[in-house]
Write a protein that holds these residues in place. Structure first.
Motif, PDB file in Angstrom:
ATOM      1  N   GLU B 326      -8.340 -38.681  12.461  1.00 50.74           N
ATOM      2  CA  GLU B 326      -7.187 -37.834  12.777  1.00 50.74           C
ATOM      3  C   GLU B 326      -7.395 -37.150  14.121  1.00 50.74           C
ATOM      4  OE1 GLU B 326      -4.507 -34.656  13.165  1.00 50.74           O
ATOM      5  OE2 GLU B 326      -6.657 -34.338  12.955  1.00 50.74           O
ATOM      6  N   ALA B 327      -8.611 -36.608  14.327  1.00 47.22           N
ATOM      7  CA  ALA B 327      -8.893 -35.899  15.572  1.00 47.22           C
ATOM      8  C   ALA B 327      -8.806 -36.847  16.762  1.00 47.22           C
ATOM      9  CB  ALA B 327     -10.277 -35.256  15.491  1.00 47.22           C
ATOM     10  N   GLN B 328      -9.337 -38.051  16.581  1.00 44.72           N
ATOM     11  CA  GLN B 328      -9.312 -39.013  17.676  1.00 44.72           C
ATOM     12  C   GLN B 328      -7.884 -39.385  18.052  1.00 44.72           C
ATOM     13  OE1 GLN B 328     -11.748 -41.870  15.787  1.00 44.72           O
ATOM     14  NE2 GLN B 328     -13.655 -41.105  16.689  1.00 44.72           N
ATOM     15  N   LEU B 329      -7.072 -39.664  17.017  1.00 45.67           N
ATOM     16  CA  LEU B 329      -5.675 -40.024  17.296  1.00 45.67           C
ATOM     17  C   LEU B 329      -4.963 -38.874  17.993  1.00 45.67           C
ATOM     18  CD1 LEU B 329      -4.683 -41.957  14.083  1.00 45.67           C
ATOM     19  CD2 LEU B 329      -4.852 -42.850  16.397  1.00 45.67           C
ATOM     20  N   ALA B 330      -5.224 -37.642  17.537  1.00 41.51           N
ATOM     21  CA  ALA B 330      -4.585 -36.480  18.145  1.00 41.51           C
ATOM     22  C   ALA B 330      -5.025 -36.346  19.601  1.00 41.51           C
ATOM     23  CB  ALA B 330      -4.944 -35.225  17.358  1.00 41.51           C
ATOM     24  N   PHE B 331      -6.317 -36.572  19.834  1.00 44.43           N
ATOM     25  CA  PHE B 331      -6.855 -36.451  21.179  1.00 44.43           C
ATOM     26  C   PHE B 331      -6.194 -37.464  22.103  1.00 44.43           C
ATOM     27  CE2 PHE B 331     -10.014 -36.915  24.540  1.00 44.43           C
ATOM     28  CZ  PHE B 331     -10.265 -35.592  24.833  1.00 44.43           C
ATOM     29  N   LEU B 332      -5.936 -38.659  21.580  1.00 41.30           N
ATOM     30  CA  LEU B 332      -5.281 -39.703  22.365  1.00 41.30           C
ATOM     31  C   LEU B 332      -3.784 -39.445  22.487  1.00 41.30           C
ATOM     32  CD1 LEU B 332      -7.073 -42.851  20.935  1.00 41.30           C
ATOM     33  CD2 LEU B 332      -7.439 -41.787  23.143  1.00 41.30           C
ATOM     34  N   GLY B 333      -3.319 -38.391  21.823  1.00 42.41           N
ATOM     35  CA  GLY B 333      -1.897 -38.101  21.888  1.00 42.41           C
ATOM     36  C   GLY B 333      -1.077 -38.928  20.928  1.00 42.41           C
ATOM     37  N   LEU B 334      -1.737 -39.532  19.918  1.00 41.91           N
ATOM     38  CA  LEU B 334      -1.015 -40.377  18.972  1.00 41.91           C
ATOM     39  C   LEU B 334      -0.809 -39.691  17.633  1.00 41.91           C
ATOM     40  CD1 LEU B 334      -2.927 -43.686  19.702  1.00 41.91           C
ATOM     41  CD2 LEU B 334      -0.637 -43.078  20.463  1.00 41.91           C
ATOM     42  N   GLY B 335      -1.273 -38.461  17.528  1.00 41.86           N
ATOM     43  CA  GLY B 335      -1.177 -37.782  16.245  1.00 41.86           C
ATOM     44  C   GLY B 335       0.164 -37.103  16.058  1.00 41.86           C
ATOM     45  N   ASP B 336       0.259 -36.401  14.967  1.00 40.66           N
ATOM     46  CA  ASP B 336       1.462 -35.649  14.644  1.00 40.66           C
ATOM     47  C   ASP B 336       1.403 -34.321  15.404  1.00 40.66           C
ATOM     48  OD1 ASP B 336       3.510 -34.263  13.568  1.00 40.66           O
ATOM     49  OD2 ASP B 336       2.987 -34.644  11.466  1.00 40.66           O
ATOM     50  N   SER B 337       2.211 -34.186  16.459  1.00 43.01           N
ATOM     51  CA  SER B 337       2.067 -33.001  17.311  1.00 43.01           C
ATOM     52  C   SER B 337       2.692 -31.764  16.685  1.00 43.01           C
ATOM     53  CB  SER B 337       2.700 -33.266  18.679  1.00 43.01           C
ATOM     54  OG  SER B 337       4.033 -33.684  18.491  1.00 43.01           O
ATOM     55  N   THR B 338       3.384 -31.942  15.545  1.00 38.83           N
ATOM     56  CA  THR B 338       4.011 -30.763  14.938  1.00 38.83           C
ATOM     57  C   THR B 338       3.050 -29.990  14.046  1.00 38.83           C
ATOM     58  OG1 THR B 338       4.740 -32.038  13.041  1.00 38.83           O
ATOM     59  CG2 THR B 338       6.246 -31.906  14.914  1.00 38.83           C
ATOM     60  N   PRO B 340      -0.653 -28.097  13.133  1.00 40.36           N
ATOM     61  CA  PRO B 340      -1.725 -27.391  13.844  1.00 40.36           C
ATOM     62  C   PRO B 340      -3.105 -27.914  13.437  1.00 40.36           C
ATOM     63  CG  PRO B 340      -0.930 -26.053  12.028  1.00 40.36           C
ATOM     64  CD  PRO B 340      -0.165 -27.331  11.965  1.00 40.36           C
ATOM     65  N   SER B 341      -3.362 -29.187  13.620  1.00 45.07           N
ATOM     66  CA  SER B 341      -4.661 -29.703  13.194  1.00 45.07           C
ATOM     67  C   SER B 341      -5.699 -29.418  14.262  1.00 45.07           C
ATOM     68  CB  SER B 341      -4.572 -31.206  12.937  1.00 45.07           C
ATOM     69  OG  SER B 341      -4.561 -31.898  14.155  1.00 45.07           O
ATOM     70  N   TRP B 342      -6.970 -29.552  13.882  1.00 46.27           N
ATOM     71  CA  TRP B 342      -8.051 -29.316  14.846  1.00 46.27           C
ATOM     72  C   TRP B 342      -7.947 -30.294  16.007  1.00 46.27           C
ATOM     73  CZ3 TRP B 342     -12.117 -29.212  10.370  1.00 46.27           C
ATOM     74  CH2 TRP B 342     -11.997 -27.994   9.687  1.00 46.27           C
ATOM     75  N   GLY B 343      -7.603 -31.511  15.678  1.00 42.53           N
ATOM     76  CA  GLY B 343      -7.488 -32.532  16.721  1.00 42.53           C
ATOM     77  C   GLY B 343      -6.419 -32.163  17.738  1.00 42.53           C
ATOM     78  N   GLN B 344      -5.298 -31.637  17.260  1.00 41.60           N
ATOM     79  CA  GLN B 344      -4.229 -31.226  18.183  1.00 41.60           C
ATOM     80  C   GLN B 344      -4.713 -30.105  19.094  1.00 41.60           C
ATOM     81  OE1 GLN B 344      -1.432 -32.577  18.801  1.00 41.60           O
ATOM     82  NE2 GLN B 344      -1.377 -34.057  17.121  1.00 41.60           N
ATOM     83  N   LEU B 345      -5.468 -29.178  18.510  1.00 48.05           N
ATOM     84  CA  LEU B 345      -5.980 -28.048  19.264  1.00 48.05           C
ATOM     85  C   LEU B 345      -6.927 -28.541  20.365  1.00 48.05           C
ATOM     86  CD1 LEU B 345      -5.303 -25.138  18.812  1.00 48.05           C
ATOM     87  CD2 LEU B 345      -7.343 -24.880  17.424  1.00 48.05           C
ATOM     88  N   ILE B 346      -7.801 -29.470  19.974  1.00 48.10           N
ATOM     89  CA  ILE B 346      -8.752 -30.013  20.948  1.00 48.10           C
ATOM     90  C   ILE B 346      -7.991 -30.714  22.067  1.00 48.10           C
ATOM     91  CG2 ILE B 346     -10.588 -31.699  21.293  1.00 48.10           C
ATOM     92  CD1 ILE B 346     -11.437 -31.143  18.387  1.00 48.10           C
ATOM     93  N   SER B 347      -7.011 -31.513  21.688  1.00 52.13           N
ATOM     94  CA  SER B 347      -6.286 -32.254  22.718  1.00 52.13           C
ATOM     95  C   SER B 347      -5.467 -31.306  23.597  1.00 52.13           C
ATOM     96  CB  SER B 347      -5.403 -33.323  22.081  1.00 52.13           C
ATOM     97  OG  SER B 347      -4.153 -32.802  21.751  1.00 52.13           O
ATOM     98  N   ALA B 348      -5.045 -30.139  23.020  1.00 50.54           N
ATOM     99  CA  ALA B 348      -4.283 -29.171  23.819  1.00 50.54           C
ATOM    100  C   ALA B 348      -5.149 -28.551  24.905  1.00 50.54           C
ATOM    101  CB  ALA B 348      -3.721 -28.078  22.919  1.00 50.54           C
ATOM    102  N   GLY B 349      -6.487 -28.492  24.644  1.00 48.72           N
ATOM    103  CA  GLY B 349      -7.343 -27.805  25.591  1.00 48.72           C
ATOM    104  C   GLY B 349      -8.106 -28.718  26.518  1.00 48.72           C
ATOM    105  N   ARG B 350      -7.905 -30.041  26.392  1.00 44.75           N
ATOM    106  CA  ARG B 350      -8.789 -30.956  27.109  1.00 44.75           C
ATOM    107  C   ARG B 350      -8.654 -30.829  28.639  1.00 44.75           C
ATOM    108  NH1 ARG B 350      -5.499 -36.421  25.410  1.00 44.75           N
ATOM    109  NH2 ARG B 350      -3.544 -35.628  26.188  1.00 44.75           N
ATOM    110  N   VAL B 366     -16.084 -26.446  14.835  1.00 47.31           N
ATOM    111  CA  VAL B 366     -15.691 -26.391  13.417  1.00 47.31           C
ATOM    112  C   VAL B 366     -15.593 -27.802  12.842  1.00 47.31           C
ATOM    113  CG1 VAL B 366     -13.845 -25.749  11.833  1.00 47.31           C
ATOM    114  CG2 VAL B 366     -14.527 -24.179  13.640  1.00 47.31           C
ATOM    115  N   LEU B 367     -14.981 -28.697  13.595  1.00 47.43           N
ATOM    116  CA  LEU B 367     -14.842 -30.085  13.138  1.00 47.43           C
ATOM    117  C   LEU B 367     -16.215 -30.721  12.964  1.00 47.43           C
ATOM    118  CD1 LEU B 367     -12.973 -32.563  12.634  1.00 47.43           C
ATOM    119  CD2 LEU B 367     -13.159 -33.076  15.053  1.00 47.43           C
ATOM    120  N   PHE B 368     -17.088 -30.500  13.967  1.00 47.29           N
ATOM    121  CA  PHE B 368     -18.433 -31.051  13.922  1.00 47.29           C
ATOM    122  C   PHE B 368     -19.182 -30.556  12.697  1.00 47.29           C
ATOM    123  CE2 PHE B 368     -22.889 -30.096  15.072  1.00 47.29           C
ATOM    124  CZ  PHE B 368     -23.372 -31.378  15.203  1.00 47.29           C
TER     125      PHE B 368
END
Lengths: 445, 394
Positions: B326-338, B340-350, B366-368
């Motif tokens: 989930e985090a990886q997909l979010a990081f790549l911008g392929l996740g559900d952007s609506t 507030p998952s950890w992956g979305q947060l990470i990708s927001a700050g990259r 936290v994810l780690f």
């Protein structure tokens, strides 16, 4: 007590198909149980004895339909099913092998089983109490308090305490677990219990305790027992009658005392001679059975025991020492199987002076097969020497041909019929057929 | 109630008992039914009666619109409560034993503590901490005790000392570029992670155990067919499948969970099959068949519980994979952007890593830790629940 036996097994067979090839074609069958028959009267204990691999356990699981028997009939008259007579088409309404699922479930209340290894016959994740109570639950007793009350009472009855209900199997010793196994077998109040080597995994002292417990429970609750064991001394302690099994067949059946005092089948003799005597000075008069049990896929022709029998019959006109005769037949079989390697025998002989001669090999062969240096019958002696010479000349096939041509036994040709020795004592050995009239075909149809 | 009835086994009238047929539900099942039925009714009401924009619980008060994933999550939580937690209380002796075994592994105890925090935070956190909201003016606020150069921040919530904006307790872990609070993002991310963990595990366990035991007990051609199907499932490119669905239908969290769970049960099924085969050869299974119990009953009461220790371990080790995916997909911008998952947060700050590392680091750590905790837990459970070890220690 009625005359009707509680369990009556007729011509029961269990063959395991052997399949080969890409299409799974059946190329043969392992005849684990090949046409056995016996009766158990109410309250009686029948022992089923034989060495490992003779099909005792398969017989037990086929009787109780843990495995589907290939053929035969198992009539169970317990559980209030008594008094039934055969239907017009020859089938019996109480035939276990024909039971429907509902009838089979009812049959489970009438016949239960105890297994050999107490360590593995309980679910390690279930308290022993619930393991016993599960039997009641399966058969529809939904009141858990009632289940618990019954099981606690029963646990006390088999020599444990009610508090043991909540303990796990690994907290018990082997003997205690076998007591719980007895409780589990008893809890549905069956009429028949099949005990498959129930004490062979236990210490001798514990064995005695469990055996007397079985004895007590049997008297208290009027149980019939099919007791399977390879241990003749255990059989003698607990059984009323004993059936001796060899390679899927019953070779002798009779009252325990009679069979022990006067065994009629050579195999029974051999089994009995294996019981250790308490006198340390007595030389063990043991009859040693050579070789292993032959494969049930391809059982020997005629009498199945003839390949190992110490009393194998000599044909008409032959009269040599019995142990020589056994040795000659063993020699014949080994040569025919190509298992006699003259060269390796020659290499293994240690001679003090000079090279090993053919005479040394001849002598060695005779010692190995337990044949005298000189056999009384000159004709036999001549043939034997001839065969050994051919073997030494390297012509194994000719030797095998000569041996199997000249040395034959009626045991390999004729299937022995049942012989009745006394009203309840029968055996299947050719030696008796000449002595006594054959059974009137009653018991082994 | 049992006193007036006969209590000895040989006085039981079996013809009477075997005639009465009714379902013998355990307390667990009764509780499960009692809790799941209202849930089902609410879900049906939400689906059929309420229009899409009305939050489900509006008539009662809180403006919480329960979504499909939430229903599934609550359902799996109920399963967890009635079939895993409640039995632990029903068998205190066994629980104590497991706990004793489990306690030996200290990292696992710490992991369990951390997962408990994530679990409780994920379930109750959203009720107390409101979801992070966009607020451009308060973007890039630093975490408490830290500071950031004034020029990055449009409005500093805390004090400005030496041209440095100081962090405040108002945003303990700082804010993102859009002014979303990172701490509340992490708490709401816990919910998402727990949802992923619980729902996928339930789906994988249900399909895997059913498939594995049926295959083991059916044997022959059925077994062969089913296992070849498992091979197909295992070799299926799940990510590509997910991308395809993403481009055609768009993919929310629910779709992610369903697609990844639907292709992850292959290993479990194969594992359960081999376990069932070896267990079904055990003598106690024979002893149970002779009781007259049906195959279904034997499988449910004996085969599955005995395979459970390995199954639980395997499932525990599956969860980190889903969280990472989930985090990886979010990081790549392929996740559900609506969400507030950890992956979305990470990708927001990259893109702000150089001056605002907290946006990536806080959820990343936290994810780690969560993934590490699941791995430790899986190992410890394998040791604690292993029946062979149990027998040896007895």
């Amino acid at each position: 007590m009625t005359d009707e036996p509680i369990l009556s097994v007729r011509d029961l067979k269990k063959h395991y198909p052997i399949r080969k090839g890409i299409f799974n074609r059946q190329v043969g069958a392992a005849k684990a149980v090949d046409g056995i028959g016996f009766d158990i009267a109410p309250g009686e204990t029948l022992g089923l004895v034989g060495e490992s691999g003779c099909g005792k356990s398969t017989a037990a699981s086929s009787v109780i339909r843990l495995e589907e028997p290939t053929a035969g009939e198992v009539v169970f008259n317990g559980n209030g099913r008594g008094g039934a007579s055969r239907d017009s088409d020859g089938t019996h309404p109480n035939d276990v092998t024909e039971f429907s699922d509902a009838e089979l479930k009812r049959f489970r209340r009438g016949a239960q089983m105890i297994f050999q290894d107490p360590a593995s016959s309980f679910d390690p994740r279930m308290t022993v109490g619930s393991a016993v109570a599960e039997m009641l639950e399966v058969h529809g007793m939904s009141d858990r308090h009632r289940r618990r009350a019954i099981v606690e009472d029963l646990l006390e009855r088999v020599g444990l305490s009610a508090e043991d209900y909540d303990r796990y199997p690994h907290e018990f010793s082997g003997g205690q677990k076998q007591r719980i196994a007895l409780a589990r077998a008893l809890v549905l109040n069956p009429d028949l219990i099949i005990a498959d080597e129930p004490v062979s995994a236990l210490d001798v002292s514990i064995q005695a305790e469990i055996l007397s417990l079985i004895d007590d429970l049997q008297t208290d609750f009027d149980l019939s027992l099919l007791f399977i064991s390879h241990d003749m001394s255990v059989i003698r302690r607990i059984c009323d009658r004993v059936a001796v099994m060899y390679l899927g067949e019953i070779v002798e059946v009779g009252p325990t005392d009679e069979v022990f005092a006067d065994p009629q089948h050579p195999y029974t003799e051999a089994l009995l001679s294996s019981i250790p005597t308490p006198n340390p000075r007595s030389t063990v008069g043991g009859i040693e059975l050579a070789g292993t049990v032959p494969s049930p896929t391809n059982p020997p022709s005629g009498c199945r025991f003839h390949t190992r029998c110490h009393r194998v019959i000599q044909p008409d006109g032959v009269d040599v020492d019995q142990s020589d005769w056994r040795g000659i037949l063993n020699f014949r079989d080994r040569v025919a199987a190509g298992q006699v390697d003259v060269e390796s025998i020659r290499e293994n002989i240690v001679v003090d002076d000079g090279p090993t001669s053919d005479d040394h090999v001849r002598a060695q062969l005779r010692t190995e097969f337990d044949i005298d240096e000189r056999i009384g019958d000159p004709e036999i002696e001549g043939t034997l020497q001839d065969a050994i010479d051919r073997l030494l000349a390297g012509d194994d096939e000719a030797a095998a041909e000569l041996l199997s041509d000249r040395f034959t036994t009626p045991c390999a040709e004729t299937v022995p019929e049942r012989t009745v020795h006394s009203p309840d004592h029968e055996s299947s050995c050719l030696r008796h057929e000449s002595e006594q009239a054959t059974a009137p075909g009653a018991a082994d149809d | 109630m049992a006193t007036q009835k006969p209590e000895r086994f040989d006085q039981v009238d079996w013809t009477e008992i075997s005639r009465s047929r009714w379902f013998d539900l355990s307390i667990n099942s009764i509780g499960m039914l009692a809790a799941a039925l209202p849930l089902l009714i609410v879900a049906l009401y939400d689906w059929q009666v309420l229009d899409e924009r009305t939050p489900t619980l509006e008539p009662v008060g809180p403006a919480w619109d329960v979504g499909t994933v939430d229903y599934l999550f609550i359902f799996t939580l109920l399963l967890f409560a009635f079939y895993i937690v409640l039995p632990l209380f029903q068998n205190p002796r066994r629980t104590k034993y497991y706990w004793r075994e489990f306690k030996r592994n200290r990292p696992a105890v710490v992991s369990l503590g951390w997962l408990a925090v994530v679990f409780v935070g994920g379930i109750f956190g959203p009720f107390f901490i409101s979801a992070p909201e966009q607020s451009i003016l308060t973007g890039y606020q630093p975490p408490v005790f830290l500071s950031v150069e004034q020029s990055y921040v449009s409005t500093c919530v805390g004090e400005v000392v030496n041209n440095q904006c100081q962090g405040t307790w108002q945003h303990p872990l700082g804010t993102t570029a859009g002014g979303k609070d990172v701490f509340s993002g992490i708490v709401h991310g816990m919910t998402i992670s727990m949802q992923i963990g619980f729902i996928t595990t339930t789906i994988v366990a249900t399909i895997g155990i059913t498939f594995g035991t049926v295959s083991a007990y059916a044997g022959g051609w059925a077994d062969e067919l089913m296992m070849r199907f498992v091979d197909i499932v295992l070799s299926f490119p799940t990510l590509l499948m997910f991308l395809l669905i993403l481009y055609i239908y768009g993919a929310g969290l629910g779709m992610f969970i369903v697609v990844f769970a639907a292709f992850a049960w292959g290993g479990t099924a194969r594992y359960v099959r081999s376990k069932s085969l070896s267990i079904s050869e055990e003598e106690f299974i024979k002893a149970n068949r002779i009781s007259g119990a049906s195959t279904y009953r034997v499988v449910r009461r004996h085969v599955v519980p005995n395979a459970a220790s390995s199954i639980i371990t395997q499932l525990t080790l599956l969860i980190p994979g889903f969280l990472l995916a989930e985090a990886q997909l979010a990081f790549l911008g392929l996740g559900d952007s609506t969400i507030p998952s950890w992956g979305q947060l990470i990708s927001a700050g990259r893109s702000d890593l150089s001056f605002a590392p907290w946006i990536v680091l806080a959820p990343g750590i936290v994810l780690f830790l969560t993934i590490l905790a699941f791995n430790f837990l899986g190992d410890a459970l394998l040791d604690a629940l292993n029946p062979e070890a149990e027998a040896e220690n007895a």
